[in-house]
Design an enzyme around this catalytic site. Sequence first.
Site, PDB file in Angstrom:
ATOM      1  N   SER A  65       0.822  -1.213   0.000  1.00 57.06           N
ATOM      2  CA  SER A  65       0.000   0.000   0.000  1.00 57.06           C
ATOM      3  C   SER A  65       0.854   1.260   0.000  1.00 57.06           C
ATOM      4  CB  SER A  65      -0.926   0.008   1.222  1.00 57.06           C
ATOM      5  OG  SER A  65      -0.174  -0.110   2.420  1.00 57.06           O
ATOM      6  N   ASN A 152      -1.921  -2.497  13.395  1.00 56.07           N
ATOM      7  CA  ASN A 152      -3.378  -2.381  13.360  1.00 56.07           C
ATOM      8  C   ASN A 152      -3.879  -1.151  14.106  1.00 56.07           C
ATOM      9  OD1 ASN A 152      -3.100  -4.770  12.047  1.00 56.07           O
ATOM     10  ND2 ASN A 152      -4.051  -6.051  13.617  1.00 56.07           N
ATOM     11  N   THR A 197     -40.230  25.500 -10.598  1.00 55.20           N
ATOM     12  CA  THR A 197     -40.518  24.149 -10.116  1.00 55.20           C
ATOM     13  C   THR A 197     -40.760  23.329 -11.380  1.00 55.20           C
ATOM     14  OG1 THR A 197     -42.891  24.558  -9.939  1.00 55.20           O
ATOM     15  CG2 THR A 197     -41.590  24.944  -7.950  1.00 55.20           C
ATOM     16  N   SER A 319     -14.070  25.779 -27.540  1.00 54.70           N
ATOM     17  CA  SER A 319     -14.163  24.533 -28.292  1.00 54.70           C
ATOM     18  C   SER A 319     -13.137  24.577 -29.410  1.00 54.70           C
ATOM     19  CB  SER A 319     -15.567  24.395 -28.881  1.00 54.70           C
ATOM     20  OG  SER A 319     -15.540  23.511 -29.987  1.00 54.70           O
ATOM     21  N   LYS A 325     -18.158  28.946 -28.816  1.00 56.35           N
ATOM     22  CA  LYS A 325     -18.374  28.301 -27.518  1.00 56.35           C
ATOM     23  C   LYS A 325     -17.586  28.915 -26.369  1.00 56.35           C
ATOM     24  CE  LYS A 325     -20.993  24.652 -28.276  1.00 56.35           C
ATOM     25  NZ  LYS A 325     -21.170  23.651 -27.304  1.00 56.35           N
ATOM     26  N   ASN A 327     -17.354  27.146 -22.787  1.00 58.13           N
ATOM     27  CA  ASN A 327     -17.907  26.010 -22.046  1.00 58.13           C
ATOM     28  C   ASN A 327     -17.651  26.119 -20.537  1.00 58.13           C
ATOM     29  OD1 ASN A 327     -18.743  24.876 -24.458  1.00 58.13           O
ATOM     30  ND2 ASN A 327     -16.785  23.819 -24.741  1.00 58.13           N
ATOM     31  N   GLU A 332     -19.149  21.667 -14.906  1.00 60.80           N
ATOM     32  CA  GLU A 332     -19.464  20.346 -15.463  1.00 60.80           C
ATOM     33  C   GLU A 332     -18.625  19.252 -14.815  1.00 60.80           C
ATOM     34  OE1 GLU A 332     -19.352  20.356 -19.776  1.00 60.80           O
ATOM     35  OE2 GLU A 332     -20.676  22.091 -19.848  1.00 60.80           O
ATOM     36  N   TYR A 359      -9.194  -6.843  13.103  1.00 53.40           N
ATOM     37  CA  TYR A 359      -8.598  -6.281  11.891  1.00 53.40           C
ATOM     38  C   TYR A 359      -8.529  -7.324  10.771  1.00 53.40           C
ATOM     39  CZ  TYR A 359      -5.384  -4.333   8.513  1.00 53.40           C
ATOM     40  OH  TYR A 359      -4.830  -3.888   7.346  1.00 53.40           O
ATOM     41  N   GLN A 364      -7.201  -2.148   4.388  1.00 57.48           N
ATOM     42  CA  GLN A 364      -6.207  -1.370   3.655  1.00 57.48           C
ATOM     43  C   GLN A 364      -6.843  -0.668   2.453  1.00 57.48           C
ATOM     44  OE1 GLN A 364      -2.074  -2.754   3.358  1.00 57.48           O
ATOM     45  NE2 GLN A 364      -2.425  -2.945   1.176  1.00 57.48           N
ATOM     46  N   LYS A 367      -8.024   3.432   2.067  1.00 51.72           N
ATOM     47  CA  LYS A 367      -7.237   4.654   1.889  1.00 51.72           C
ATOM     48  C   LYS A 367      -7.509   5.383   0.588  1.00 51.72           C
ATOM     49  CE  LYS A 367      -4.230   2.840   5.164  1.00 51.72           C
ATOM     50  NZ  LYS A 367      -5.141   1.656   5.199  1.00 51.72           N
TER      51      LYS A 367
END
Length: 513
Positions: A65, A152, A197, A319, A325, A327, A332, A359, A364, A367
Amino acid sequence: MNDTQDPSSDAPADSNSAGAGPSIGASGAPSAGPQAASSLHTRHEGWSGRFSEPVADFVLRYTASVGFDQRLAQADIDGSLAHAWMLAQVGVLSEQDLQAIENGLGLIRAEIESGEFPWQLGLEDVHLNIEARLTELIGAAGKRLHTGRSRNDQVATDLRLYLRAQIDGVLGELMRLQRALVELASVHTDTILPGFTHMQVAQPVVFGHHLLAYVEMLERDAERLREARVRVNRLPLGAAALAGTSYPIDREAVARRLGFEGVSRNSMDAVSDRDFVIEFCAAAALAMVHLSRFAEELILWVSPQFGFIDLPDRFTTGSSIMPQKRNPDVPELARGKTGRVVGSLVSLLMMVKGQPLAYNKDNQEDKEPVFDTVDTLRDTLHAFAELVPGIVVHRDAMRRAAQQGFATATDLADYLARRGMPFRDAHEAVGRAVRRAAQLGCDLGELSLEELRGFAPQIDADALPALGLEGSVAARNHIGGTAPVQVAQQVAFWRARLQAEVPSPGRSGGAHA
Ligand code: ARG
């Protein structure tokens, strides 16, 4: 094994092993290529007595890890310093050894900060890497650090220290965004736009009111994070592998030194549960869901069809093919990144599901989801906190939109109801008026009084102001309503509150960024 508490049999990887494995690049990516694999046989050196053949190369890579848990390094050092200090206090460690450990960990901290630390994939994780390096630097004293402790309880402690600092960082960004929204709201307490609405024009509202809705959502997100922080801030160290330790440890002293608000009451629970990580990710997922809603509105508002706002150029992209454009990539992406945070939450829930006490190595896997969640949430909050002050508001476009769609129809119905007509009948009469206006292609307020009376004779000239946008919003003058005076009061409330509020409880420090 590393899980025992006898300092002699619980020796960390010795100094030979520290130099034996392949190192890992500054990026932290474990070197997994075939060239690297052949020299990875260091793993059993931390607990060599029990094994007769080296760990398979593939297993080394599969179980390591250190490529990602390096992020816990500073927390790991803080935890080790507190543990060693306590061992010396209770007489398990000599003052001399403590001194050596403190010096060695200080050097290691500096090596890690400067990027010079020799990370070894063969040493599995951040804990064994630091311990092996310590022993390489200071000799036998380094091998005594792990007395009365297991990886642990060590990893659970590190993760809590790390997460506590990250929660404080997230809370700081969250509050910055709230402040930015409140300041934008303060200049738009009487800027009228349509409230929707079902994505259809419903009633006029002021823009400040709309923005403060997000301040409320973010405040609940902050509340959830602060509540989760209390449960994060418990010390598991002392639980050792799972049952506790036979050494005369002083857990309260370690807790005080590390700024924990208390110690875990049950060692088996302490090393095995990850509910504190899940709680954080749940709060983060909800915050991202809120941000995705705001993102979606920004995307709609900048579209030429709405034209309500412009985003600063530094937050938009062009674009490569369509020259017209601009954007809204940042909103987004924020909307898109919400998915990975929700995904991390689900991963963590499934990781804990069905795990027997205590444990298990499954843990592990906690993370990467939590690191990714921290990064994504912090970055997204930061992006919005930077973006909001640069929003350019087109009042005229907002106003024009509010004038279409009969946004004040409810006001006319309310007027009739106040004159004694049952609300349902008023609703019906105004509905017919709306139909007529739609046929003529005009708004309700543009129908003549004569014409309006045709639908309900109770309508007098004093009804006309209610059909205007200003009259409509001003009439909603109660706590929580969109009247400009109410919104101005809310702005004042939030300014005072966000000024007074300190993002972190301040009780306990630690910046394990
Ligand atoms: N790298 C491990 C983790 O992240 C540390 C704990 C390992 N403990 C063990 N007994 N193998 O959970």
